[in-house]
Each structure stands twice: as structure tokens, then as C-alpha cells.
Write a protein that holds these residues in place. Sequence first.
Motif, short mmCIF file in Angstrom:
data_model
loop_
_atom_site.label_atom_id
_atom_site.label_comp_id
_atom_site.label_asym_id
_atom_site.label_seq_id
_atom_site.Cartn_x
_atom_site.Cartn_y
_atom_site.Cartn_z
N SER A 110 -0.53 35.74 29.17
CA SER A 110 0.40 36.46 29.93
C SER A 110 1.71 36.12 29.14
O SER A 110 2.72 36.56 29.73
CB SER A 110 0.37 36.17 31.24
N GLU A 111 1.86 35.25 28.15
CA GLU A 111 3.19 34.85 27.42
C GLU A 111 4.13 34.40 28.45
O GLU A 111 5.23 34.56 28.67
CB GLU A 111 3.86 35.94 26.74
N ILE A 112 3.54 33.43 29.38
CA ILE A 112 4.45 32.75 30.35
C ILE A 112 5.00 31.53 29.82
O ILE A 112 4.32 30.79 29.01
CB ILE A 112 3.49 32.31 31.41
N ASN A 113 6.32 31.08 30.40
CA ASN A 113 6.83 30.04 29.59
C ASN A 113 6.44 28.79 30.02
O ASN A 113 5.67 28.73 31.12
CB ASN A 113 8.27 30.08 30.65
N TYR A 121 7.20 40.90 34.66
CA TYR A 121 8.44 40.46 33.79
C TYR A 121 8.37 39.13 33.53
O TYR A 121 7.77 38.15 33.94
CB TYR A 121 9.63 40.84 34.70
N LYS A 122 8.89 39.11 32.12
CA LYS A 122 9.00 37.55 31.50
C LYS A 122 10.50 37.22 31.36
O LYS A 122 11.49 37.96 31.85
CB LYS A 122 8.37 37.70 30.00
N ASP A 175 13.66 39.63 29.85
CA ASP A 175 13.71 40.63 30.26
C ASP A 175 14.98 41.01 31.17
O ASP A 175 15.44 40.18 32.07
CB ASP A 175 12.42 41.10 31.05
N HIS A 212 13.05 45.25 27.60
CA HIS A 212 12.14 44.08 27.43
C HIS A 212 12.52 43.43 26.23
O HIS A 212 12.76 43.78 25.16
CB HIS A 212 10.60 44.84 26.98
N GLU A 269 9.89 33.89 23.94
CA GLU A 269 8.53 33.87 24.14
C GLU A 269 7.97 32.51 23.88
O GLU A 269 7.00 32.09 22.99
CB GLU A 269 7.96 34.57 23.00
#
Length: 179
Positions: free
Chosen positions: A40-43, A114-115, A118, A168, A173
Motif C-alpha cells: 500500500s506504499e505506507i510510510n 490517501y498517502k 497527497d 496525488h 514514497e
Amino acid sequence: MYEILFTYRNELIYTVAVLILLMIIQVLLKKAANKVGKKSEINITRTRLMFKYINMLILLIAAFLLALAWGVGFTELSLVFSSVFAVIGVALFAIWSILSNITSGIIMFFSFPYKIGDTIKIHDKDLPVEARIEDIKAFHLHLRTHDGELITYPNNLILQKAVSLIEHNRRHEEGKEAL
């Protein structure tokens, strides 16, 4: 020394078995959280927060199982746990919004679309917000408006409001290399 080992042989074997089993479960849960974080490309800081929650869960389970192994009966153990949970329940009822924000933070870890980086718009009739997500913490989001204002927005409210993705941003990332 041998007398102690012989006397408590069953308890020691059970203790070692419980510790090994819980360590395996802990590793599996951390790998699963890490996999979700990467996918999920989470921090990475959010992934590490999940690791802390996993550690606390494993510690509570270990305390319960080891107390049973060393001869604490169900009645004594249930009395202790019910008393502790009653006190914690009363205390947490007083601070339910904090629990709500932590629970929302856990939900957001697994399903927040949302990341960091964003730009979003929160559709709130009292205070509409359009800002860039700077950080996602356990209790709140850090949002930076176009004017440079930092807004701290509670996690439980972000799940209750309609949110639109304005832009976005692929620049942030950091979550790809989670532990």
C-alpha cells in the motif's frame, strides 16, 4: 539446580513452548504488516507503529499464558484481569476520543486510500479544508494548507467526513522500504 529443574520441569517446558510460539506469531504478524505497508506504499513510521501494537498484543497474551503455566488459577487470573480491565475501562471511557483516534489510525493503516504528500479536500460544512498530507500519526493527520498553515486533524473525523483527492503526489514514497 537439578532439583529445581526437575520440580518445575513441566512449567519450564510450557514456558519455552509458549515463548517460541508467540515469537513465531509475532514474526508472522510483523511480516504481514510489513507486506501490507509495502503493497500500500505506507510510510515506514506508520508500519513501525503497527509493530508496537503487535508487540503489546503479544506481551498481553504471553502474560496471560505464562500466568496459567505457573499455577495461577483461572479464578485468580480472571479476578486480576477483570479488576484491571474495569479500572482501565473506567479510565478509557473518560478518554474515549483517544481510543477512537487510535482505532481509526489502525483502520487507516490498512485501508486509507490517501498517502503522505497527497493533496486532499475534506468536505466539512463548518470547516472545509484543502491541504497536503504531511504525516499520518496514531492520533491525527498533519495537514499543510496552501498558505503554510499546519492543521492537526483527528483520525476519527477523517473517517467520518467525505474526502476528495485533489492531487496525488508520488514524491513522498518512504513506505516502500519498511522494516
